[in-house]
Design a protein around this motif. Structure first.
Motif, short mmCIF file in Angstrom:
data_model
loop_
_atom_site.label_atom_id
_atom_site.label_comp_id
_atom_site.label_asym_id
_atom_site.label_seq_id
_atom_site.Cartn_x
_atom_site.Cartn_y
_atom_site.Cartn_z
N VAL A 463 -4.13 -9.70 13.86
CA VAL A 463 -4.67 -9.90 12.51
C VAL A 463 -4.92 -8.55 11.85
CG1 VAL A 463 -6.98 -10.20 13.50
CG2 VAL A 463 -6.55 -10.95 11.17
N ALA A 464 -4.47 -8.43 10.60
CA ALA A 464 -4.72 -7.22 9.83
C ALA A 464 -6.13 -7.30 9.25
CB ALA A 464 -3.68 -7.08 8.72
N LEU A 465 -7.05 -6.55 9.80
CA LEU A 465 -8.45 -6.68 9.40
C LEU A 465 -8.73 -6.04 8.03
CD1 LEU A 465 -10.14 -6.00 12.86
CD2 LEU A 465 -9.85 -8.19 11.70
N LYS A 466 -7.88 -5.12 7.61
CA LYS A 466 -8.07 -4.50 6.30
C LYS A 466 -7.58 -5.46 5.21
CE LYS A 466 -7.32 0.16 8.12
NZ LYS A 466 -6.41 1.33 8.14
N LYS A 467 -8.39 -5.65 4.19
CA LYS A 467 -8.06 -6.58 3.12
C LYS A 467 -6.73 -6.21 2.46
CE LYS A 467 -10.15 -8.94 -0.83
NZ LYS A 467 -11.36 -9.06 -1.66
N GLY A 468 -5.82 -7.17 2.38
CA GLY A 468 -4.53 -6.96 1.74
C GLY A 468 -3.48 -6.30 2.60
#
Length: 488
Positions: A463-468
């Motif tokens: 999962v890409a934890l940074k928004k966007g």
């Protein structure tokens, strides 16, 4: 917020642009997620934070870490970020993924045998000669060599995304030494410790049998005449970013974890140094790149490998997992031809989709990429971990110009793809004290030996934890989720 959900889902935005794995576009919960959403909806942010702390302590106690490397540091050891909201796939969804992954790996294995022997696929002009023979990973030492069981890719990691159309696409193949499986097992352990009640609501495929299947696969590839093979895991050492995984797998298989200095070759046999004297080694799961494997054959300055090990391998006295030279199968330029590879060797249509790919070595592709680079994702063909990517729509003009020059200087090194809309999944954001959508992918793990095959029913949801952000790799700030496959 989706209708009827609790505070943790307050103001959760249902996406029109991306496929949300949990909520449909009307805000309703997808059927196979209903029980999990109900469970989390009853928790307050304070209660969920407490569970989060339990999960973090579980990871610390298990020693689940990874190293991040940068120009300013040799490696910072970090606890692997983990999100408690599991990713769930139905039995029907998983059936397609499983069949598609197996089809892909079997075809790529046939491709590797061919390019090191008859080269029929090149002679038939399905793939250009120069694309394969100029690959950084084409290993001339493997020409004419017959690996045990004719298997090259013993352990593969296939990265899969779900696009906004709801369909699954393979993003890339990992055929050298894919990492991450230890996090799959650690995630499941943590989930059972932190949220034991929720497992009673689902019939979930187990993942705990992976180490035993990995060992069975290794043993199936023992050299001729060896009834009880001595298997080891060969690591570059404690400073490698995946060292935790190397130690984890060796421990859970009940075999030795060794470094190059622990092994030596005598008369084309490999031995391990022990306090009781030398002990013959028959199968080596190596987590060392080809270039560093044997200083007598490859990089003479390597201190990580074992002098003479390629001679023992050629003589059939030791099995190396994965085989040297498998990197051609995960060269990102070769990736573009995988659908053709499947049709050529298996006579079947690909079960899983490829992402449209532009090969910068082709003149017409290169022209298109250079003219549209601001709309594309550009990748080096030989990098992993999310390093070296250019995401055109998010890049600065300076970054784009620099990348244009890189492509023009060395077009063989780069491919480009359209920006894929990775699906999103509710992920807990501590600063906001609620769930927000974050992009995810899935790395599956497939084992292949002599008369042996196995797929881990779950894989690693990153999962890409940074928004966007569309980059899910842990080295780029990503985390992971437990992946549940529903049975029946």
């Amino acid at each position: 917020m989706p209708a009827g959900e609790g505070r943790l889902f307050e103001n959760y935005p249902v996406s029109e642009e991306f496929y949300d794995e949990v909520f449909n576009r009307k805000g309703g919960v997808r059927k196979h997620y209903q029980k999990v959403v109900n469970y989390f909806s009853k928790l307050s942010p304070e209660e969920f934070n407490e569970l989060n702390q339990h999960a973090r302590i579980s990871f610390v106690n298990q020693g689940v870490t990874f190293a991040v490397y940068s120009d300013s540091s040799e490696g910072i050891e970090r606890v692997f970020p983990f999100d408690l909201f599991p990713r769930i796939l139905t039995a029907r969804e998983w059936e397609k993924i499983e069949k598609g992954v197996k089809q892909r790996v079997v075809a790529l294995n046939e491709f590797l045998w061919d390019i090191y022997h008859d080269k029929k696929i090149l002679k038939d002009r399905i793939i250009p000669y120069e694309l394969v023979l100029n690959s950084k990973f084409y290993n001339k030492e493997m020409i004419g060599l017959e690996p045990a069981g004719r298997v090259y890719i013993h352990i593969s990691g296939t990265d899969i995304i779900r696009h906004k159309d709801g369909n699954f696409y393979v993003l890339e193949d990992n055929a050298r030494s894919p990492s991450g499986v230890s996090y799959v097992l650690s995630n499941r352990t943590t989930m059972k410790r932190t949220l034991p009640d929720i497992f009673f609501h689902y019939n979930i495929s187990p993942v705990e049998d992976y180490p035993q299947n990995l060992l069975s696969m290794m043993e199936s590839l023992a050299p001729e005449g060896v009834a009880q093979p001595n298997c080891v895991v060969l690591t570059p050492g404690i400073y490698n970013s995946a060292y935790y995984e190397h130690a984890f797998l060796a421990h859970n298989m009940g075999i030795e974890l060794v470094e190059g200095r622990d092994l030596f070759v005598d008369r084309n046999f490999v031995y391990m140094k022990t306090i009781y004297g030398p002990k013959k080694v028959d199968v080596i799961y190596r987590r060392i790149d080809d270039d560093f494997l044997d200083p007598l054959v490859f990089n003479p300055e390597s201190v990580l490998g074992v002098p003479g090990i390629m001679g023992a391998y050629r003589a059939g006295n030791v099995t190396l997992i994965n085989a040297p030279g498998t990197g051609v199968a995960d060269d990102k330029a070769v990736y573009a031809y995988v659908p053709d590879i499947i049709r050529y060797y298996l006579g079947e249509e690909p079960i899983l989709n490829n992402v449209e790919t532009y090969i910068c070595e082709r003149k017409e592709d290169r022209k298109y990429v250079l003219e549209n680079i601001d709309k594309l994702v550009v990748k080096p063909v030989d990098e992993s971990g999310g390093y070296g990517l250019l995401i055109g729509p998010k890049a600065t003009k300076k970054e784009i110009e620099e990348y244009r020059k890189k492509i023009q200087r060395n077009p063989r090194k780069y491919i480009a793809q359209p920006v894929m809309s990775l699906s999103v999944h509710p992920t807990y954001i501590e600063e906001e004290k609620r769930f927000e959508p974050r992009h995810i992918d899935l790395r599956t793990f497939f084992l292949m030996g002599k008369g042996f095959s196995y797929i881990l029913k779950g894989g690693l949801t990153r999962v890409a934890l940074k928004k966007g952000s569309l980059v899910v790799n842990s080295s780029q700030g990503g985390g992971s989720k437990d992946t549940w496959i529903m049975e029946g």
